[in-house]
Every structure is written in C-alpha cells, then in structure tokens.
Enzyme design. Structure first.
Site, PDB file in Angstrom:
ATOM      1  N   LYS A   1      -7.072  76.890 -46.899  1.00 54.68           N
ATOM      2  CA  LYS A   1      -7.755  75.889 -46.081  1.00 54.68           C
ATOM      3  C   LYS A   1      -6.993  74.574 -46.064  1.00 54.68           C
ATOM      4  CE  LYS A   1     -12.168  78.136 -46.922  1.00 54.68           C
ATOM      5  NZ  LYS A   1     -13.401  78.199 -47.746  1.00 54.68           N
TER       6      LYS A   1
ATOM      7  N   GLN B   1     -16.741  75.261 -52.162  1.00 56.86           N
ATOM      8  CA  GLN B   1     -16.321  76.651 -52.170  1.00 56.86           C
ATOM      9  C   GLN B   1     -17.318  77.509 -52.959  1.00 56.86           C
ATOM     10  OE1 GLN B   1     -13.701  78.062 -50.508  1.00 56.86           O
ATOM     11  NE2 GLN B   1     -14.456  80.043 -51.223  1.00 56.86           N
TER      12      GLN B   1
ATOM     13  N   ASP C   1     -19.362  73.438 -43.376  1.00 59.33           N
ATOM     14  CA  ASP C   1     -19.719  74.851 -43.521  1.00 59.33           C
ATOM     15  C   ASP C   1     -20.968  75.193 -42.723  1.00 59.33           C
ATOM     16  OD1 ASP C   1     -17.873  76.358 -44.970  1.00 59.33           O
ATOM     17  OD2 ASP C   1     -18.562  75.568 -46.895  1.00 59.33           O
TER      18      ASP C   1
END
Length: 285
Positions: A50, A94, A117
């Site tokens: 990422k 994460q 997200d």
C-alpha cells in the site's frame, strides 16, 4: 466455453495511473497513514504494498507499526492524533488486530472523513442509505471491474456468498444500487448450490478454498472470486478453477480482485482529501 479472464492487474494499473493524474491535478499534498499492530507476515506485505502504491501515485504516507503486545489505548491515542492532524487525509488500520484488542472500537475511533477503508458505521450507513462517501475498497473494485467489462446489472440475479462488513454486505448494497436482484448467502444458507446456479453475477467472498465448484455455476455467468487462501499449492480462491469452463467471465486468483483493492484504496484517499479541502460539510460532523 472458456470464460474470459478479468485481468485485475491491468485494470488496477489503469485506475492507479488515473489517480496519479488526479493527485497531480489536485495540486495539494495528499497523505495516507497506516497502523499495523503485530508480526503477521502477510499484513506486513500488504501494508508495504500500500505504501509503495501510494508513493507511485504521488500520495505521501506515514507508516506506524507496533509490536503484538501493544496496549489498545496506545493505538487509540495515535488514531486521535491522526484524526486531529490536518496533514493526514486517510487513516487505515490494518486487520486483523491482535486478539486482546476490541477491533470494532478501534475502527470506530477513526474519523469517518478519513476512514479510507469505509468501515466506520457512518460510512456504512451512508452506503446503506444510497449516499455513499468512502466505500470499502474491495467491493468498489469489483464494481469497477463489472463496469469495465460492460456487465449489465439492472434486473440481473446477483448472489453474494459472504456477509462480512468488509466485503459481503457492502458488495450487496452496491449491486442493489445498480438495480440487481441480490441474494446474500452465508454459512447457514440451506442448499447453497440452488442459489448460485441461478446467479448471473456470482461473488464469492468467504475464505474457503474451492467452495464453489463448477457444477454450482450458471453457464455464462460472471464469477468474481474475492477469496485469497494460502495453501500448500499456493494462493487459491473460493471458486474452483474448473469454473472457467462454465462461466462467461471470471476473475483469477491471484491477479483478479486483489490488485483492485489497493487501487481503490488510493482513490478513496484522494476522495477524502478532496472532500476535506472543500467547503462541503464533513459526513458525520
């Protein structure tokens, strides 16, 4: 019949190139902050990917990593700092988090305006009400893939296997918004095959290798395999590769949905930055 392979790698490169152009045109710094707790090798690889993709798109990044035994409050304090930092546009925690942490509590601590997200309850609610802002990257990527290949959704039968907040539920909402008739299947579904065999669009997202066998696929259907399962034979999906001989279009594993997830994360980060710099009221405030 052999299905057309939906090349997620190639499409992701297109999306990332467009994001890079849009970041440059935006003319202001864009920044993504990630938080990783623990030593899971896969998570470290994902976060590294990422950051690499962010830099290639002209997006700055901040990498925050903590050992497995870190107290939850330390992470919550960092999130509060990042929420208040005007230089940070997107925050990504994460997953999975260590067992001693309350995952929902940590995720809900992220400012919904920086929740790239799309996991915050306010962003999930906006999607449910048909006013999407930041939408989970994987289902967003699937929708781009379907559009790229000209898949008609209006009035079609769509079956989603999996009801997670990360993929299954938002996937169903996005398909419903495009006027598909949507069925969500899960571990308690009786006669799964009876549902999948009538699906014009089948999305498998449960993390069970080979769950969907070729005889469970409607001939000519579009099959989206979100599953990424590590086995002794390597990475495999939730759909048996034999389904390529039945489906009309199908994503491979690897090289299908995965690359699109990172591409859409970058798109969300830019969207968050654009929104925060505008005069529009921030959702949830």
């Amino acid at each position: 019949m052999t299905a057309v392979r939906i090349d997620g790698k190639a499409l992701a490169l297109e999306v990332r190139a467009q994001v890079a152009e849009d970041v440059k045109a935006f003319g202001e710094p864009v920044c993504l902050a990630t938080i990783l707790v623990g030593d899971d090798p896969a998570s470290h690889v994902y976060v590294g990917s990422k950051h690499k993709a962010s830099h290639e798109a002209g997006i700055d990044s901040r990498d925050h990593r903590f050992p497995e035994d870190t107290d939850e409050q330390v992470v919550l304090d960092l999130i509060a700092e990042l929420n208040a930092d005007d230089a940070v546009d997107g925050i990504l925690v994460q997953l999975p988090l260590p067992a001693h942490m309350d995952e929902p509590r940590v995720l809900q601590a992220v400012d919904p305006a920086k929740d790239v997200d799309g996991f915050h309850i306010l962003n999930a609610g906006r999607l449910y009400l048909g006013e999407p802002f930041l939408v989970p990257a994987t289902p967003s990527g699937v929708m781009v893939m379907l559009a790229k290949h000209g898949i008609e959704l209006k009035g079609k039968e769509a079956v989603v296997i999996g009801r997670s907040e990360i993929v299954g539920k938002p996937m169903a909402m996005l398909l419903l918004a495009e006027h598909a008739t949507v069925t969500i299947c899960h571990s308690r579904t009786a006669d799964l095959a009876a549902h999948t065999r009538r699906a014009d669009i089948l999305v498998a997202a449960v993390g069970r290798p080979g769950l969907v066998t070729p005889d469970m696929v409607k001939p000519g259907a579009t099959v989206i395999d979100v599953g990424v399962n590590r086995t002794e034979a390597g990475l495999v999906g939730d759909v048996d590769p034999g389904a390529f001989e039945v489906a009309g279009l199908m994503t491979p594993v690897p090289g299908g949905v995965g690359p699109m997830t990172i591409a859409m994360l970058l798109r969300n980060t830019l969207t968050a930055a654009q929104h925060r710099r505008s005069q529009v009221a921030t959702p949830g405030r």
